[in-house]
Design a protein around this motif. Structure first.
Motif, PDB file in Angstrom:
ATOM      1  N   SER A 150       0.819  -1.216   0.000  1.00  0.00           N
ATOM      2  CA  SER A 150       0.000   0.000   0.000  1.00  0.00           C
ATOM      3  C   SER A 150       0.852   1.265   0.000  1.00  0.00           C
ATOM      4  N   ARG A 151       2.064   1.203   0.579  1.00  0.00           N
ATOM      5  CA  ARG A 151       2.899   2.401   0.654  1.00  0.00           C
ATOM      6  C   ARG A 151       3.294   2.877  -0.743  1.00  0.00           C
ATOM      7  N   TYR A 152       3.763   1.957  -1.598  1.00  0.00           N
ATOM      8  CA  TYR A 152       4.204   2.422  -2.915  1.00  0.00           C
ATOM      9  C   TYR A 152       3.065   2.520  -3.920  1.00  0.00           C
ATOM     10  N   VAL A 153       1.957   1.810  -3.681  1.00  0.00           N
ATOM     11  CA  VAL A 153       0.784   2.020  -4.535  1.00  0.00           C
ATOM     12  C   VAL A 153       0.260   3.441  -4.333  1.00  0.00           C
ATOM     13  N   HIS A 154       0.125   3.833  -3.074  1.00  0.00           N
ATOM     14  CA  HIS A 154      -0.322   5.189  -2.755  1.00  0.00           C
ATOM     15  C   HIS A 154       0.633   6.224  -3.362  1.00  0.00           C
ATOM     16  N   GLN A 155       1.947   6.000  -3.210  1.00  0.00           N
ATOM     17  CA  GLN A 155       2.929   6.933  -3.768  1.00  0.00           C
ATOM     18  C   GLN A 155       2.742   7.081  -5.275  1.00  0.00           C
ATOM     19  N   ALA A 156       2.572   5.947  -5.982  1.00  0.00           N
ATOM     20  CA  ALA A 156       2.448   5.982  -7.443  1.00  0.00           C
ATOM     21  C   ALA A 156       1.174   6.711  -7.879  1.00  0.00           C
ATOM     22  N   ILE A 157       0.073   6.474  -7.181  1.00  0.00           N
ATOM     23  CA  ILE A 157      -1.186   7.126  -7.536  1.00  0.00           C
ATOM     24  C   ILE A 157      -1.111   8.623  -7.258  1.00  0.00           C
ATOM     25  N   ARG A 158      -0.554   8.993  -6.112  1.00  0.00           N
ATOM     26  CA  ARG A 158      -0.463  10.415  -5.776  1.00  0.00           C
ATOM     27  C   ARG A 158       0.421  11.150  -6.772  1.00  0.00           C
ATOM     28  N   ARG A 159       1.508  10.533  -7.175  1.00  0.00           N
ATOM     29  CA  ARG A 159       2.398  11.187  -8.134  1.00  0.00           C
ATOM     30  C   ARG A 159       1.701  11.406  -9.467  1.00  0.00           C
ATOM     31  N   ARG A 160       0.934  10.430  -9.884  1.00  0.00           N
ATOM     32  CA  ARG A 160       0.201  10.589 -11.142  1.00  0.00           C
ATOM     33  C   ARG A 160      -0.884  11.663 -10.988  1.00  0.00           C
ATOM     34  N   GLU A 161      -1.636  11.613  -9.901  1.00  0.00           N
ATOM     35  CA  GLU A 161      -2.714  12.571  -9.681  1.00  0.00           C
ATOM     36  C   GLU A 161      -2.175  13.999  -9.593  1.00  0.00           C
ATOM     37  N   ASP A 162      -1.001  14.150  -8.992  1.00  0.00           N
ATOM     38  CA  ASP A 162      -0.408  15.468  -8.796  1.00  0.00           C
ATOM     39  C   ASP A 162       0.562  15.848  -9.912  1.00  0.00           C
ATOM     40  N   ASN A 163       0.679  14.975 -10.925  1.00  0.00           N
ATOM     41  CA  ASN A 163       1.564  15.212 -12.067  1.00  0.00           C
ATOM     42  C   ASN A 163       3.010  15.432 -11.629  1.00  0.00           C
TER      43      ASN A 163
END
Length: 257
Positions: A150-163
């Motif tokens: 969950s730690r790196y899934v969240h990181q990957a999604i946030r980075r995409r969402e925040d560009n």
């Protein structure tokens, strides 16, 4: 960058001393091995090439039927690392509680600085396996290695969402067609993980596998702590190449390297 990689059609390929079938096999190249073309194709299938064979460069010939076009070096290294661990676990037959396999699990834990030796059966090690593969592949220094997916899934999604720049971006299943070196994410246990929940949280039950092969109707993956070993799985894709919303899948992490 290599021209080709060994495909998953036969989990590997023979390299031969001359073009054609016969008593000319000089070695076996595991799946995902990098193959560099050294000359024009001979006959209807034989590619003169150079590949790593047991740690040394070897020239020979490989059938084009067991090769695929190579992707980026970073993606290929991650796929090769995942395959190497599958081979260390004797193609998924070695169990985590047996010798020497528990020692490999211990290496995964030590890589993320946890004092576990592999015999600590109550600790799921699938995220530690992913973190190990990332570490061994190199080039992914910004990846959030952790004991929980969950730690790196969240990181990957946030980075995409925040560009924001990052080696991985997280997408919904209908937003990105999985490719070699990507990761597929699924719910684990009783919790039904979703993309939207993962966007806002980094602590929930989940599991990820590394994509190592693409077919017309499915992708093949490798993951750790699956049946107490490193194991292959398949996930169906639709006619457009997107993952089907089954097997509790909720996201795909695109490899940006």
């Amino acid at each position: 960058m290599a021209d080709f990689a060994v495909s998953s059609l036969a989990y590997g390929a023979n390299i031969r001393s001359s073009a054609g079938f016969g008593d000319n096999v000089v070695g076996f190249l595991p799946e995902a091995t990098a193959v560099t073309k050294t000359g024009p194709q001979q006959g209807d299938r034989w590619i003169p090439c150079r590949a790593d064979l047991g740690g040394a460069a070897r020239d020979g010939f490989v059938s084009k039927n067991v090769l695929r076009d190579a992707v980026s070096d970073a993606r290929e290294r991650l796929a090769r690392t995942a395959v190497a661990e599958w081979l260390r676990f004797d193609r998924g037959t070695g169990k985590e509680f047996q010798t020497p396999y528990f020692r490999f699990v211990g290496e995964y834990w030590q890589n993320i600085n946890l004092d576990l030796d592999g015999l600590d059966r109550g600790w799921p090690w699938s995220a530690a396996y992913i973190s190990w593969c990332i570490e061994q592949a190199g080039a992914y220094g910004d990846f959030k290695q952790a004991a929980a997916h969950s730690r790196y899934v969240h990181q990957a999604i946030r980075r995409r969402e925040d560009n924001e720049n990052g080696s991985f971006w997280g997408f919904r299943l209908n937003e990105h067609k999985p490719q070699i070196g990507d990761m597929v994410c699924m719910a684990r246990g009783s919790f039904s993980a979703t993309y939207d929940h993962a966007k806002d949280n980094d602590r929930f039950s989940s599991h990820c596998d590394i994509v190592i092969a693409i077919r017309s109707d499915h992708v093949s993956t490798l993951g750790g702590n699956v049946g107490h070993t490193v194991k292959r799985k398949t996930f169906r894709t639709n006619s457009s190449g997107f993952l089907r919303p089954e097997q509790r899948l909720y996201a795909v992490m695109r490899n940006n390297l």
